[in-house]
Design a protein around this motif. Structure first.
Motif, PDB file in Angstrom:
ATOM      1  N   SER B 105      42.876  45.551  44.217  1.00  0.00           N
ATOM      2  CA  SER B 105      42.943  46.521  43.112  1.00  0.00           C
ATOM      3  C   SER B 105      41.618  46.545  42.350  1.00  0.00           C
ATOM      4  CB  SER B 105      44.076  46.154  42.155  1.00  0.00           C
ATOM      5  OG  SER B 105      43.732  44.985  41.443  1.00  0.00           O
ATOM      6  N   GLU B 106      41.491  47.543  41.463  1.00  0.00           N
ATOM      7  CA  GLU B 106      40.300  47.611  40.601  1.00  0.00           C
ATOM      8  C   GLU B 106      40.142  46.318  39.812  1.00  0.00           C
ATOM      9  OE1 GLU B 106      41.134  51.161  38.163  1.00  0.00           O
ATOM     10  OE2 GLU B 106      39.256  51.963  38.942  1.00  0.00           O
ATOM     11  N   LYS B 107      41.282  45.844  39.318  1.00  0.00           N
ATOM     12  CA  LYS B 107      41.249  44.630  38.503  1.00  0.00           C
ATOM     13  C   LYS B 107      40.797  43.427  39.332  1.00  0.00           C
ATOM     14  CE  LYS B 107      44.181  41.817  35.497  1.00  0.00           C
ATOM     15  NZ  LYS B 107      45.316  41.862  34.579  1.00  0.00           N
ATOM     16  N   PHE B 109      38.972  43.468  41.884  1.00  0.00           N
ATOM     17  CA  PHE B 109      37.548  43.644  42.176  1.00  0.00           C
ATOM     18  C   PHE B 109      36.700  43.170  40.999  1.00  0.00           C
ATOM     19  CE2 PHE B 109      33.498  45.565  42.894  1.00  0.00           C
ATOM     20  CZ  PHE B 109      33.344  45.522  44.277  1.00  0.00           C
ATOM     21  N   ASN B 110      37.097  43.607  39.792  1.00  0.00           N
ATOM     22  CA  ASN B 110      36.312  43.229  38.615  1.00  0.00           C
ATOM     23  C   ASN B 110      36.383  41.733  38.325  1.00  0.00           C
ATOM     24  OD1 ASN B 110      35.236  45.738  38.161  1.00  0.00           O
ATOM     25  ND2 ASN B 110      36.829  46.365  36.707  1.00  0.00           N
ATOM     26  N   VAL B 113      33.928  40.246  40.558  1.00  0.00           N
ATOM     27  CA  VAL B 113      32.571  40.454  40.031  1.00  0.00           C
ATOM     28  C   VAL B 113      32.271  39.416  38.948  1.00  0.00           C
ATOM     29  CG1 VAL B 113      31.105  42.007  38.666  1.00  0.00           C
ATOM     30  CG2 VAL B 113      32.450  42.917  40.566  1.00  0.00           C
ATOM     31  N   GLU B 114      33.270  39.168  38.100  1.00  0.00           N
ATOM     32  CA  GLU B 114      33.050  38.184  37.031  1.00  0.00           C
ATOM     33  C   GLU B 114      32.872  36.766  37.599  1.00  0.00           C
ATOM     34  OE1 GLU B 114      34.977  40.820  33.416  1.00  0.00           O
ATOM     35  OE2 GLU B 114      36.257  39.354  34.419  1.00  0.00           O
ATOM     36  N   LEU B 134      23.991  43.053  41.311  1.00  0.00           N
ATOM     37  CA  LEU B 134      25.244  43.794  41.106  1.00  0.00           C
ATOM     38  C   LEU B 134      25.057  45.277  41.405  1.00  0.00           C
ATOM     39  CD1 LEU B 134      26.548  42.036  37.854  1.00  0.00           C
ATOM     40  CD2 LEU B 134      27.292  41.653  40.220  1.00  0.00           C
ATOM     41  N   ALA B 138      27.597  47.275  43.777  1.00  0.00           N
ATOM     42  CA  ALA B 138      28.555  48.190  43.142  1.00  0.00           C
ATOM     43  C   ALA B 138      28.944  49.402  44.002  1.00  0.00           C
ATOM     44  CB  ALA B 138      28.036  48.634  41.779  1.00  0.00           C
ATOM     45  N   ARG B 141      32.062  49.276  46.409  1.00  0.00           N
ATOM     46  CA  ARG B 141      33.430  49.069  45.967  1.00  0.00           C
ATOM     47  C   ARG B 141      34.414  50.009  46.652  1.00  0.00           C
ATOM     48  NH1 ARG B 141      36.585  50.055  40.274  1.00  0.00           N
ATOM     49  NH2 ARG B 141      36.111  52.207  40.859  1.00  0.00           N
ATOM     50  N   TYR B 146      41.904  49.294  47.277  1.00  0.00           N
ATOM     51  CA  TYR B 146      43.091  50.071  47.667  1.00  0.00           C
ATOM     52  C   TYR B 146      43.073  50.469  49.141  1.00  0.00           C
ATOM     53  CZ  TYR B 146      43.616  50.102  42.648  1.00  0.00           C
ATOM     54  OH  TYR B 146      43.733  49.705  41.350  1.00  0.00           O
TER      55      TYR B 146
END
Ligand code: HEM
Lengths: 280, 147
Positions: B105-107, B109-110, B113-114, B134, B138, B141, B146
């Motif tokens: 999910s987007e979450k 993925f982020n 990244v963190e 980054l 980016a 992504r 998904y």
């Protein structure tokens, strides 16, 4: 005198750090809350949806902003709901105190915004959103006095584009936003809508740009064109801001805002202080 | 005529200076992001830290629990070398192939990244350099989430 509500909401935000905001977005990419209650910069609505939610969740946030000018003081408090990083619903109460003249104006602003395209960080093109602000004036006497054409309510419609460029300025992240707003509002609507000089919708351009000095601090500028429907020499607005985003629970912005001439009194500038807290 | 000569003589050093300025700016451009990140040693340090970060994050670790971590370590090193512009060969599978079926999910993925940012902080990579890496990652992504 600093607004009590601002202090209270600040304390509330600090102590509610245990109430975990949804942390789906990257730090700072939820943006701030602009003074009409929309997710944005400080005075400009952005294409960002107000909270840290992603397409699988929703978010709630509260904000409080105070602008202390030479002859006026503005207070804004509001709430916002971000739904699936797609729709933003907001409500803000704006009060405007005429500290030197005496008097008080307040208005309610109901906002809706929807993301049309993209992601400010990940897509090649900017994130694009379209939004609407319905403004309902509570105290209409002053609007009537200065010759506003319509004093009860008005609607602004805007299209905003926002983009983050990672590492763009000597390795620092850059964010910019450009908004086009169709409006009749005099001083955001606090002085009513339309007037003797002009009574048609006009397109105003609004711009923000900021550089992240680190992951938590950003510096930037904003510029917002304004109509002069009343012939009182309403000026464009500008500000320089510094924003602190310690975590995804809250952010704090301090700015120098130059709002020009307001209701015939020139050179209104002063300190802008804003806080947004993210509830979930 | 005389004054023109003078002018010519004055302008020459300027041209030389500009020439060298251009040359040196080209030279700094030639140092790849890979080298700026510390080359093989620097990047493998980031990858090691990243794997450690992942192992301590239950949500992201769940994606990796059945993976061959030594293969991941090797391929990610190659891949980072490949995208940061050194003449490295990447022998792993495409980003779409690898991440298909994971429904990232987007979450997710982020969060990842963190974790990568944490890994770079631990490797003492300066933030401007982190951002440059980054920026290269980016755009990928869309090949991963998904799917
Ligand atoms: C820009 C971001 C990313 C890059 C550049 C990247 C790159 C890679 C590379 C090079 C490999 C090794 C491929 C191979 O073995 O052939 C890999 C494997 C893997 N990645 Fe990613 N990845 C990214 C994001 C993510 C995210 C967000 C997740 C999950 C949350 C994820 C989960 C995995 C897993 C589970 C594997 C191992 C697959 C296996 O066991 O075969 N990756 N990735």
């Amino acid at each position: 005198m600093i607004n009590r509500r601002l202090i209270l909401s600040f304390l509330w935000c600090v102590f509610s750090a245990s109430v975990v905001a949804d942390e789906g977005k990257l730090l700072a990419t939820a943006g701030l809350t602009q003074l009409e209650g929309a997710g944005g910069g400080g005075i400009v609505p952005w294409a960002t949806i107000s909270g840290y939610e992603t397409q699988d969740s929703y978010s709630g946030s509260v904000f409080s902003t105070q602008v202390s000018l030479d002859d006026y003081k503005m207070n804004m408090t509001g709430v916002s709901l971000g739904i699936y990083d797609r729709v933003e619903l907001s409500y803000a109460k704006q009060t405007f105190d005429l500290t030197s003249l005496g008097g008080h104006i307040s208005q309610d602003i109901y906002g809706i915004k929807t993301r049309l395209y993209g992601d400010l960080v990940y897509s090649k093109m900017p994130q694009l959103s379209i939004g609407l602000q319905y403004k309902e004036l509570e105290d209409t006497a002053i609007a009537q006095l200065v010759g506003a054409n319509k004093i009860e309510s008005g609607v602004d419609l805007y299209l905003a584009a926002t983009k983050v460029h990672l590492g763009a300025i000597a390795g620092h992240n850059l964010v910019w936003n450009l908004t086009a707003r169709a409006t009749k509002a005099n001083q955001l609507g606090l002085l009513g809508f339309g007037g003797v000089i002009n009574n048609d919708y006009e397109i105003m351009l609004e711009f923000s740009a900021g550089v992240f000095l680190s992951r938590k601090f950003a510096l930037g500028i904003e510029y917002r064109e304004k109509p002069d429907n009343l012939g009182l020499g309403e000026d464009d607005w500008k500000d320089f801001f510094i924003t602190y985003v310690p975590n995804k629970n809250f952010n704090l912005t301090l700015a120098w805002a130059d709002l020009g001439s307001i209701a015939g009194i020139p050179k209104q500038d002063g300190v802008y202080l804003s806080l947004t807290g993210y509830l979930w | 005529m005389v004054s023109l000569m003078k002018f010519k003589i004055q302008i020459k050093p300027m041209i030389v200076v500009i020439f060298f300025a251009l040359l040196s700016s080209c030279a700094t451009q030639k140092i790849t992001l890979f080298k700026q990140l510390g080359g093989d040693a620097g990047v493998s340090n980031i990858v090691d830290n990243f794997i450690e970060e992942i192992s301590f994050n239950p949500k992201i670790y769940a994606f990796f629990k059945d993976s061959d971590i030594e293969r991941f370590r090797e391929k990610l090193n190659q891949h980072l070398c490949f995208v940061t512009g050194d003449s490295c060969e990447y022998t792993g599978d495409s980003m779409i192939q690898v991440h298909a079926g994971m429904n990232i999910s987007e979450k997710d993925f982020n969060i990842t990244v963190e974790l990568l940012i944490n890994a770079m902080n631990k490797a003492q990579i300066a933030q401007p350099l982190q951002n440059k890496l980054l920026a290269r990652l980016a755009p990928m992504r869309k090949e991963m989430i998904y799917r």
